[in-house]
Scaffold this motif. Structure first.
Motif, PDB file in Angstrom:
ATOM      1  N   ASN A 173      -0.154 -25.410   5.769  1.00 44.67           N
ATOM      2  CA  ASN A 173      -1.500 -25.773   6.214  1.00 44.67           C
ATOM      3  C   ASN A 173      -2.023 -27.080   5.643  1.00 44.67           C
ATOM      4  N   ILE A 174      -1.388 -27.616   4.634  1.00 42.63           N
ATOM      5  CA  ILE A 174      -1.953 -28.731   3.879  1.00 42.63           C
ATOM      6  C   ILE A 174      -2.122 -29.992   4.725  1.00 42.63           C
ATOM      7  N   ASP A 175      -1.266 -30.211   5.711  1.00 39.59           N
ATOM      8  CA  ASP A 175      -1.369 -31.410   6.536  1.00 39.59           C
ATOM      9  C   ASP A 175      -2.132 -31.186   7.835  1.00 39.59           C
ATOM     10  N   ASP A 176      -2.623 -29.977   8.027  1.00 44.00           N
ATOM     11  CA  ASP A 176      -3.450 -29.694   9.195  1.00 44.00           C
ATOM     12  C   ASP A 176      -4.717 -30.544   9.130  1.00 44.00           C
ATOM     13  N   ALA A 177      -5.083 -31.176  10.228  1.00 41.93           N
ATOM     14  CA  ALA A 177      -6.229 -32.096  10.242  1.00 41.93           C
ATOM     15  C   ALA A 177      -7.515 -31.408   9.785  1.00 41.93           C
ATOM     16  N   ASP A 178      -7.717 -30.157  10.185  1.00 45.26           N
ATOM     17  CA  ASP A 178      -8.935 -29.446   9.786  1.00 45.26           C
ATOM     18  C   ASP A 178      -8.965 -29.192   8.287  1.00 45.26           C
ATOM     19  N   VAL A 179      -7.825 -28.853   7.711  1.00 49.43           N
ATOM     20  CA  VAL A 179      -7.741 -28.616   6.272  1.00 49.43           C
ATOM     21  C   VAL A 179      -7.883 -29.932   5.527  1.00 49.43           C
ATOM     22  N   ARG A 180      -7.209 -30.956   6.005  1.00 46.20           N
ATOM     23  CA  ARG A 180      -7.213 -32.257   5.320  1.00 46.20           C
ATOM     24  C   ARG A 180      -8.631 -32.809   5.196  1.00 46.20           C
ATOM     25  N   ASP A 181      -9.465 -32.560   6.189  1.00 47.81           N
ATOM     26  CA  ASP A 181     -10.857 -33.023   6.149  1.00 47.81           C
ATOM     27  C   ASP A 181     -11.693 -32.283   5.116  1.00 47.81           C
ATOM     28  N   LEU A 182     -11.245 -31.103   4.697  1.00 44.64           N
ATOM     29  CA  LEU A 182     -12.012 -30.280   3.767  1.00 44.64           C
ATOM     30  C   LEU A 182     -11.760 -30.585   2.308  1.00 44.64           C
ATOM     31  N   ILE A 183     -10.659 -31.268   1.992  1.00 45.69           N
ATOM     32  CA  ILE A 183     -10.292 -31.431   0.597  1.00 45.69           C
ATOM     33  C   ILE A 183     -10.249 -32.894   0.187  1.00 45.69           C
ATOM     34  N   SER A 184     -10.471 -33.102  -1.082  1.00 46.48           N
ATOM     35  CA  SER A 184     -10.438 -34.461  -1.640  1.00 46.48           C
ATOM     36  C   SER A 184      -8.997 -34.950  -1.716  1.00 46.48           C
ATOM     37  N   ASP A 185      -8.846 -36.248  -1.877  1.00 49.21           N
ATOM     38  CA  ASP A 185      -7.507 -36.826  -2.025  1.00 49.21           C
ATOM     39  C   ASP A 185      -6.798 -36.254  -3.253  1.00 49.21           C
ATOM     40  N   SER A 186      -7.542 -36.042  -4.341  1.00 51.26           N
ATOM     41  CA  SER A 186      -6.903 -35.509  -5.548  1.00 51.26           C
ATOM     42  C   SER A 186      -6.441 -34.068  -5.330  1.00 51.26           C
ATOM     43  N   ASP A 187      -7.220 -33.265  -4.605  1.00 49.68           N
ATOM     44  CA  ASP A 187      -6.795 -31.896  -4.302  1.00 49.68           C
ATOM     45  C   ASP A 187      -5.578 -31.907  -3.379  1.00 49.68           C
ATOM     46  N   TYR A 188      -5.566 -32.823  -2.437  1.00 50.33           N
ATOM     47  CA  TYR A 188      -4.423 -32.962  -1.540  1.00 50.33           C
ATOM     48  C   TYR A 188      -3.171 -33.291  -2.344  1.00 50.33           C
ATOM     49  N   GLN A 189      -3.277 -34.255  -3.251  1.00 46.78           N
ATOM     50  CA  GLN A 189      -2.136 -34.638  -4.081  1.00 46.78           C
ATOM     51  C   GLN A 189      -1.697 -33.489  -4.981  1.00 46.78           C
ATOM     52  N   PHE A 190      -2.665 -32.738  -5.521  1.00 47.90           N
ATOM     53  CA  PHE A 190      -2.311 -31.579  -6.346  1.00 47.90           C
ATOM     54  C   PHE A 190      -1.489 -30.584  -5.538  1.00 47.90           C
ATOM     55  N   ASN A 191      -1.955 -30.291  -4.331  1.00 43.35           N
ATOM     56  CA  ASN A 191      -1.231 -29.344  -3.504  1.00 43.35           C
ATOM     57  C   ASN A 191       0.158 -29.850  -3.147  1.00 43.35           C
ATOM     58  N   LYS A 192       0.290 -31.113  -2.879  1.00 47.51           N
ATOM     59  CA  LYS A 192       1.598 -31.695  -2.600  1.00 47.51           C
ATOM     60  C   LYS A 192       2.501 -31.572  -3.844  1.00 47.51           C
ATOM     61  N   SER A 193       1.938 -31.858  -5.012  1.00 51.04           N
ATOM     62  CA  SER A 193       2.734 -31.764  -6.236  1.00 51.04           C
ATOM     63  C   SER A 193       3.092 -30.314  -6.543  1.00 51.04           C
ATOM     64  N   PHE A 194       2.229 -29.398  -6.186  1.00 53.03           N
ATOM     65  CA  PHE A 194       2.493 -27.971  -6.383  1.00 53.03           C
ATOM     66  C   PHE A 194       3.792 -27.572  -5.689  1.00 53.03           C
ATOM     67  N   TYR A 195       4.000 -28.150  -4.518  1.00 54.92           N
ATOM     68  CA  TYR A 195       5.202 -27.851  -3.742  1.00 54.92           C
ATOM     69  C   TYR A 195       6.324 -28.860  -3.997  1.00 54.92           C
ATOM     70  N   GLY A 196       6.102 -29.790  -4.955  1.00 54.33           N
ATOM     71  CA  GLY A 196       7.131 -30.748  -5.303  1.00 54.33           C
ATOM     72  C   GLY A 196       7.338 -31.832  -4.289  1.00 54.33           C
ATOM     73  N   LYS A 197       6.261 -32.161  -3.532  1.00 51.00           N
ATOM     74  CA  LYS A 197       6.397 -33.141  -2.464  1.00 51.00           C
ATOM     75  C   LYS A 197       5.426 -34.297  -2.591  1.00 51.00           C
ATOM     76  N   GLY A 198       4.854 -34.487  -3.752  1.00 48.00           N
ATOM     77  CA  GLY A 198       3.880 -35.555  -3.887  1.00 48.00           C
ATOM     78  C   GLY A 198       3.826 -36.082  -5.304  1.00 48.00           C
ATOM     79  N   ASN A 199       2.925 -37.010  -5.532  1.00 52.50           N
ATOM     80  CA  ASN A 199       2.731 -37.581  -6.860  1.00 52.50           C
ATOM     81  C   ASN A 199       1.511 -36.961  -7.490  1.00 52.50           C
ATOM     82  N   ALA A 200       1.615 -36.581  -8.732  1.00 53.14           N
ATOM     83  CA  ALA A 200       0.445 -36.075  -9.453  1.00 53.14           C
ATOM     84  C   ALA A 200       0.646 -36.277 -10.933  1.00 53.14           C
TER      85      ALA A 200
END
Length: 102
Positions: free
Chosen positions: A75-102
């Motif tokens: 769900n993290i890249d869904d446009a509706d979800v992406r609009d709800l969260i800050s960039d830092s929360d987005y990056q945290f979630n990506k890092s949680f799954y090992g797919k981003g920088n944090a």
């Protein structure tokens, strides 16, 4: 994410048993609980009333489903979800799954 995170913040900020009870009453209306929790056991536990504020706070925090503190990978890249969260929360979630920088 927001629902249980709000309860978690309110529990952490509670300074009295009455505040904890108020948060718990709101939690009963809509929190996502850990599936192993038996609310009736919590409510009917006579020892709970003699527990310290910090112990009761810890117990209530343990009751929350921690999976609701982040968005699922699908769900993290869904446009509706992406609009709800800050960039830092987005990056945290990506890092949680090992797919981003944090």
């Amino acid at each position: 994410m927001e629902k249980n995170m709000g309860y978690l913040k309110d529990l952490e900020n509670a300074t009295t048993i009455d505040e904890l009870n108020s948060v718990y009453q709101r939690m009963k209306q809509g929190a996502d609980y850990d599936f192993r929790i038996d609310l009736s056991k919590y409510e009917n536990d006579p020892e709970r009333k003699s527990m310290s504020l910090e112990d009761q706070k810890e117990l209530l925090i343990k009751m929350l489903n921690k999976n609701q503190l982040y968005f699922n990978e699908d769900n993290i890249d869904d446009a509706d979800v992406r609009d709800l969260i800050s960039d830092s929360d987005y990056q945290f979630n990506k890092s949680f799954y090992g797919k981003g920088n944090a």
